[in-house]
Design a protein around this motif. Structure first.
Motif, PDB file in Angstrom:
ATOM      1  N   VAL A  49      84.054  72.587  18.029  1.00  0.00           N
ATOM      2  CA  VAL A  49      82.706  72.035  17.874  1.00  0.00           C
ATOM      3  C   VAL A  49      82.555  71.300  16.545  1.00  0.00           C
ATOM      4  CG1 VAL A  49      81.687  74.081  16.770  1.00  0.00           C
ATOM      5  CG2 VAL A  49      80.249  72.587  18.184  1.00  0.00           C
ATOM      6  N   PRO A 182      71.662  70.839  17.879  1.00  0.00           N
ATOM      7  CA  PRO A 182      70.978  71.909  18.625  1.00  0.00           C
ATOM      8  C   PRO A 182      69.610  71.501  19.151  1.00  0.00           C
ATOM      9  CG  PRO A 182      70.773  72.306  16.278  1.00  0.00           C
ATOM     10  CD  PRO A 182      71.638  71.082  16.426  1.00  0.00           C
ATOM     11  N   PRO A 185      69.614  69.672  22.984  1.00  0.00           N
ATOM     12  CA  PRO A 185      69.718  70.596  24.124  1.00  0.00           C
ATOM     13  C   PRO A 185      68.483  71.475  24.314  1.00  0.00           C
ATOM     14  CG  PRO A 185      71.779  70.556  22.916  1.00  0.00           C
ATOM     15  CD  PRO A 185      70.782  69.788  22.099  1.00  0.00           C
ATOM     16  N   ALA A 218      77.221  71.264  24.890  1.00  0.00           N
ATOM     17  CA  ALA A 218      76.270  72.375  24.952  1.00  0.00           C
ATOM     18  C   ALA A 218      75.380  72.278  26.183  1.00  0.00           C
ATOM     19  CB  ALA A 218      75.416  72.392  23.686  1.00  0.00           C
TER      20      ALA A 218
END
Length: 352
Positions: A49, A182, A185, A218
């Motif tokens: 990642v 983050p 998503p 993700a």
């Protein structure tokens, strides 16, 4: 006036010839870049990642702020930050397949063009309202609208931007793009978007290719493939945007030369050589059946070149400089990020 440089200049040789000046040696700086590339690739291998490009930027910034870098490193870092980066951008063209882009449909292609065009135009407007210097504003506008730090460096290759502005823009790309990994998503779930639509949105709104891959992964499903193709469509916009910036700079320089009545000014090329190389690689990738080992090798080399360049750019990110520029560039970066994301979201909603 006697300067330190003139005091350090040795006297002429007995024969009256000027002294030989030792050429700058890039090897120490390039060796440090090679170590940074190896570390970044190792981190990426252990934690996929973590993009090697982002790791390299962070390594450079941490190193530059932890210890004073010797002047002997500067020539090699300069080679990595420009020639190696341009070579990496050329090889980046081998990732772009025109057939995949056309497979998105003309509606989504129009969305990408709108994201880049409106993203750049709005960011330039925000910069003027906020009083952010024009050079830094242009770097942020292209970096946030096209492909992150690579676009920042590409603009620098066209307009020869201030080194501090380049370092600031790269730092802003890292901060804002990482926050988006983050956030996108989470918002995809909150808005009830399908994984495919979420992938389109991630590819059209997040700054770096590596950041897009992290967010697309993700999301799951078919999001990753959709995100990467949309992002590479944005990368393809690098060529016309750089050509337009170069054309505007030529006009400005020609006007300046005309105003002062001098015909000795040298104008930059209409299209920089590395942009032509990028386009050539896109054509090669799209029309020739290149074997997988060639593509894999080119991808690895491109990653290594861009990682070395990101480390060199990261070495220019100084905390003192970030404090010195104040809050306005961060406000500009936030506004640009939100605008690009909203334009893309509206387009994705209309086309899916």
């Amino acid at each position: 006036m006697t300067t330190a440089a003139s005091r350090a200049t040795p006297a002429a040789t007995p024969a009256g010839r000027p002294p030989r000046v030792s050429p700058a040696r890039p090897l120490p700086g390039l060796a440090l870049c090679a170590v940074a590339v190896a570390l970044a690739l190792l981190v990426n291998h252990v934690a996929p990642v973590m993009s090697p490009l982002l790791v390299a930027i962070l390594l450079g910034a941490i190193l530059a702020n932890a210890v004073p870098l010797p002047a002997t490193l500067a020539p090699g870092l300069a080679v990595a930050a420009k020639p190696l980066l341009r070579a990496g951008i050329v090889l980046l063209g081998l990732q772009v397949v025109l057939g995949q882009i056309l497979g998105l449909g003309w509606g989504m292609i129009a969305v990408v063009v709108a994201v880049v065009g409106l993203g750049i135009a709005s960011t330039l407007g925000y910069g003027r309202l906020l009083g952010v210097p024009a050079g830094l504003t242009l770097l942020v506008a292209c970096g946030f609208s096209i492909c992150g730090a690579a676009a920042v460096a590409a603009v620098d290759g066209v307009v020869d931007a201030d080194e501090e502005d380049v370092a600031t823009a790269v730092a802003l790309v890292v901060v804002c793009g990482t926050v988006m990994i983050p956030v996108v998503p989470l918002l995809v779930g909150a808005l009830g978007l399908s994984p495919y639509a979420g992938g389109l949105w991630a590819g059209g709104s997040i700054h770096e290719v590596a950041q897009v891959v992290a967010a697309g992964g993700a999301l799951g499903g078919g999001a990753l493939a959709a995100a990467v193709v949309v992002k590479l469509t944005r990368v393809l916009m690098l060529a016309p945007v750089m050509a337009a910036i170069s054309w505007r700079r030529r006009r400005a320089l020609a006007a300046d030369v005309s105003a002062v009545g001098s015909g000795g000014g040298r104008l930059p090329p209409l299209v920089p050589a590395f942009v032509l190389g990028f386009v050539a690689m896109v054509v090669v990738r799209s029309v020739l059946p290149l074997p997988a080992p060639v593509l894999d090798g080119a991808r690895l080399l491109q990653t290594m070149l861009l990682t070395a360049a990101m480390f060199a750019l990261g070495c220019g990110v100084r905390l003192a400089l970030v404090r010195q520029v104040g809050a306005r560039p961060f406000v500009l970066a936030a506004l640009s990020t939100v605008t690009v994301a909203l334009v893309c979201l509206a387009g994705v909603t209309l086309t899916t």
